[in-house]
Scaffold this motif. Sequence first.
Motif, PDB file in Angstrom:
ATOM      1  N   ILE A 197       0.837  -1.189   0.000  1.00  0.00           N
ATOM      2  CA  ILE A 197       0.000   0.000   0.000  1.00  0.00           C
ATOM      3  C   ILE A 197       0.879   1.248   0.000  1.00  0.00           C
ATOM      4  N   ASN A 198       0.484   2.227  -0.782  1.00  0.00           N
ATOM      5  CA  ASN A 198       1.117   3.546  -0.715  1.00  0.00           C
ATOM      6  C   ASN A 198       0.093   4.505  -0.112  1.00  0.00           C
ATOM      7  N   LEU A 199       0.392   4.984   1.063  1.00  0.00           N
ATOM      8  CA  LEU A 199      -0.522   5.842   1.811  1.00  0.00           C
ATOM      9  C   LEU A 199       0.033   7.267   1.817  1.00  0.00           C
ATOM     10  N   THR A 200      -0.779   8.220   1.394  1.00  0.00           N
ATOM     11  CA  THR A 200      -0.334   9.613   1.344  1.00  0.00           C
ATOM     12  C   THR A 200      -1.301  10.516   2.110  1.00  0.00           C
ATOM     13  N   VAL A 201      -0.753  11.597   2.645  1.00  0.00           N
ATOM     14  CA  VAL A 201      -1.542  12.574   3.385  1.00  0.00           C
ATOM     15  C   VAL A 201      -1.420  13.923   2.694  1.00  0.00           C
ATOM     16  N   ASP A 202      -2.545  14.558   2.399  1.00  0.00           N
ATOM     17  CA  ASP A 202      -2.564  15.883   1.791  1.00  0.00           C
ATOM     18  C   ASP A 202      -2.307  16.904   2.897  1.00  0.00           C
ATOM     19  N   LEU A 203      -1.097  17.431   2.934  1.00  0.00           N
ATOM     20  CA  LEU A 203      -0.718  18.349   4.010  1.00  0.00           C
ATOM     21  C   LEU A 203      -1.480  19.669   3.942  1.00  0.00           C
ATOM     22  N   ASP A 204      -2.018  20.009   2.788  1.00  0.00           N
ATOM     23  CA  ASP A 204      -2.806  21.240   2.676  1.00  0.00           C
ATOM     24  C   ASP A 204      -4.166  21.106   3.374  1.00  0.00           C
ATOM     25  N   LYS A 205      -4.601  19.862   3.611  1.00  0.00           N
ATOM     26  CA  LYS A 205      -5.896  19.615   4.248  1.00  0.00           C
ATOM     27  C   LYS A 205      -5.771  19.146   5.698  1.00  0.00           C
ATOM     28  N   CYS A 206      -4.704  18.439   6.026  1.00  0.00           N
ATOM     29  CA  CYS A 206      -4.553  17.821   7.340  1.00  0.00           C
ATOM     30  C   CYS A 206      -4.544  18.855   8.460  1.00  0.00           C
ATOM     31  N   THR A 207      -5.305  18.580   9.531  1.00  0.00           N
ATOM     32  CA  THR A 207      -5.371  19.478  10.693  1.00  0.00           C
ATOM     33  C   THR A 207      -4.767  18.845  11.949  1.00  0.00           C
ATOM     34  N   LEU A 208      -4.136  17.674  11.801  1.00  0.00           N
ATOM     35  CA  LEU A 208      -3.540  16.955  12.932  1.00  0.00           C
ATOM     36  C   LEU A 208      -4.565  16.663  14.034  1.00  0.00           C
ATOM     37  N   CYS A 209      -5.758  16.277  13.624  1.00  0.00           N
ATOM     38  CA  CYS A 209      -6.810  15.967  14.612  1.00  0.00           C
ATOM     39  C   CYS A 209      -6.556  14.636  15.315  1.00  0.00           C
ATOM     40  N   LYS A 210      -5.679  13.802  14.746  1.00  0.00           N
ATOM     41  CA  LYS A 210      -5.257  12.515  15.305  1.00  0.00           C
ATOM     42  C   LYS A 210      -6.326  11.425  15.243  1.00  0.00           C
ATOM     43  N   LEU A 230       4.557   8.309   9.040  1.00  0.00           N
ATOM     44  CA  LEU A 230       3.739   7.290   8.396  1.00  0.00           C
ATOM     45  C   LEU A 230       4.581   6.036   8.232  1.00  0.00           C
ATOM     46  N   SER A 231       4.133   4.935   8.799  1.00  0.00           N
ATOM     47  CA  SER A 231       4.815   3.652   8.652  1.00  0.00           C
ATOM     48  C   SER A 231       3.859   2.702   7.966  1.00  0.00           C
ATOM     49  N   MET A 232       4.104   2.416   6.678  1.00  0.00           N
ATOM     50  CA  MET A 232       3.086   1.758   5.861  1.00  0.00           C
ATOM     51  C   MET A 232       3.254   0.258   5.694  1.00  0.00           C
ATOM     52  N   GLN A 233       4.346  -0.325   6.178  1.00  0.00           N
ATOM     53  CA  GLN A 233       4.559  -1.745   5.973  1.00  0.00           C
ATOM     54  C   GLN A 233       3.445  -2.582   6.614  1.00  0.00           C
ATOM     55  N   ILE A 257       5.833  -1.508  -3.181  1.00  0.00           N
ATOM     56  CA  ILE A 257       7.051  -0.711  -3.099  1.00  0.00           C
ATOM     57  C   ILE A 257       7.853  -1.170  -1.887  1.00  0.00           C
ATOM     58  N   ARG A 258       9.121  -0.815  -1.868  1.00  0.00           N
ATOM     59  CA  ARG A 258       9.976  -1.140  -0.741  1.00  0.00           C
ATOM     60  C   ARG A 258       9.452  -0.451   0.520  1.00  0.00           C
ATOM     61  N   THR A 259       9.584  -1.140   1.643  1.00  0.00           N
ATOM     62  CA  THR A 259       9.116  -0.585   2.902  1.00  0.00           C
ATOM     63  C   THR A 259       9.801   0.741   3.200  1.00  0.00           C
ATOM     64  N   GLU A 260       9.015   1.735   3.547  1.00  0.00           N
ATOM     65  CA  GLU A 260       9.572   3.034   3.869  1.00  0.00           C
ATOM     66  C   GLU A 260       8.758   3.695   4.972  1.00  0.00           C
ATOM     67  N   GLU A 261       9.370   4.633   5.637  1.00  0.00           N
ATOM     68  CA  GLU A 261       8.698   5.428   6.661  1.00  0.00           C
ATOM     69  C   GLU A 261       8.869   6.891   6.290  1.00  0.00           C
ATOM     70  N   ILE A 262       7.765   7.609   6.289  1.00  0.00           N
ATOM     71  CA  ILE A 262       7.777   9.018   5.886  1.00  0.00           C
ATOM     72  C   ILE A 262       7.588   9.899   7.110  1.00  0.00           C
ATOM     73  N   HIS A 263       8.376  10.959   7.195  1.00  0.00           N
ATOM     74  CA  HIS A 263       8.278  11.890   8.319  1.00  0.00           C
ATOM     75  C   HIS A 263       7.948  13.292   7.814  1.00  0.00           C
ATOM     76  N   TYR A 264       6.955  13.899   8.442  1.00  0.00           N
ATOM     77  CA  TYR A 264       6.610  15.287   8.157  1.00  0.00           C
ATOM     78  C   TYR A 264       6.926  16.127   9.398  1.00  0.00           C
ATOM     79  N   PRO A 265       7.475  17.313   9.227  1.00  0.00           N
ATOM     80  CA  PRO A 265       7.710  18.169  10.398  1.00  0.00           C
ATOM     81  C   PRO A 265       6.400  18.735  10.936  1.00  0.00           C
TER      82      PRO A 265
END
Length: 305
Positions: A197-210, A230-233, A257-265
């Motif tokens: 799975i490739n999981l993406t977050v639209d940072l222009d919309k996200c409000t960090l509501c958790k 984001l840890s998608m494995q 895709i290869r396992t990856e972890e994405i970090h947003y500030p």
Amino acid sequence: MALFSKWVESLDYEYEILSSCTHHKSHHSNCTKCVDACDKQAISITNGKPVIDHSECVQCGECMAACPVQAVAGILPKREIKQNGLMISGCHFPTITELLILHKKGVHSIIFENASFLEKWMHRMEQVNQMLLELGESPFSISTGSMEGEETCSRRELFSLWKKESKSLMKQMTPAKWRFNHHALHLRQYYPDFQFINLTVDLDKCTLCKVCERICDQKCFDIQKGHFALSMQGCNSCGLCADICPEKAIRIEEQIIRTEEIHYPVYEKTCPACNHSFNTVREHDETCTVCTKMNHFSQKGERIG
């Protein structure tokens, strides 16, 4: 033991939907994968939850493999294995998920009893072989005919193939039912270096509501002070995070895709309107989410008036 195994196979059983189904967890769930997988139309969404019509169900196993959270319990159809080859002689062809797992368990060839079976299931074979190539594995070899004289793997023996790690057959049983361990159908334990799975977050919309972090049993979201990871494995593509996100900021796409972890500030700021501190994934944000929305509705009301 032989008599006991025959008694086990004679037990009556029916497929069932477990409470781990996303529809049982939230009414926001839009998952219809079990419904879509059933060509007998034996599963329907009734009162917001999937229900199996056992008079139509043929126990083909398609819904078991399609369920992203392994919420369908039952027994997979009998498979015949000869010399690490899977024999296909009937209408219940394995799902792609089952084939990928069997490949990891040493089954590397598929023998069709006749050409008509091969023609019927060629599209699925092409799909699974393409996926195996993307996973860095050799594709299944395909042939037609038979392998007479070789020992056939019965359902009981195939159960052992699937459950080598099982400590006791009795642990897999309940009164009047012998259930296949549906949790064994999660691909991540067989292909740990890949995510499906490739999981993406639209940072222009996200409000960090958790909300996504709280709803995800696989812990794919980690929102803390200073970072959003984001840890998608472990993602099983249940889609509940995307369904429940109030801002519709999450997108899920099936992709190997290869396992990856994405970090947003994550930026910590103080809202000048309410004087409260807030977190945001956008460095340019000045006001908090609540004040921003209130200002938006206020301006919209002024334009209407």
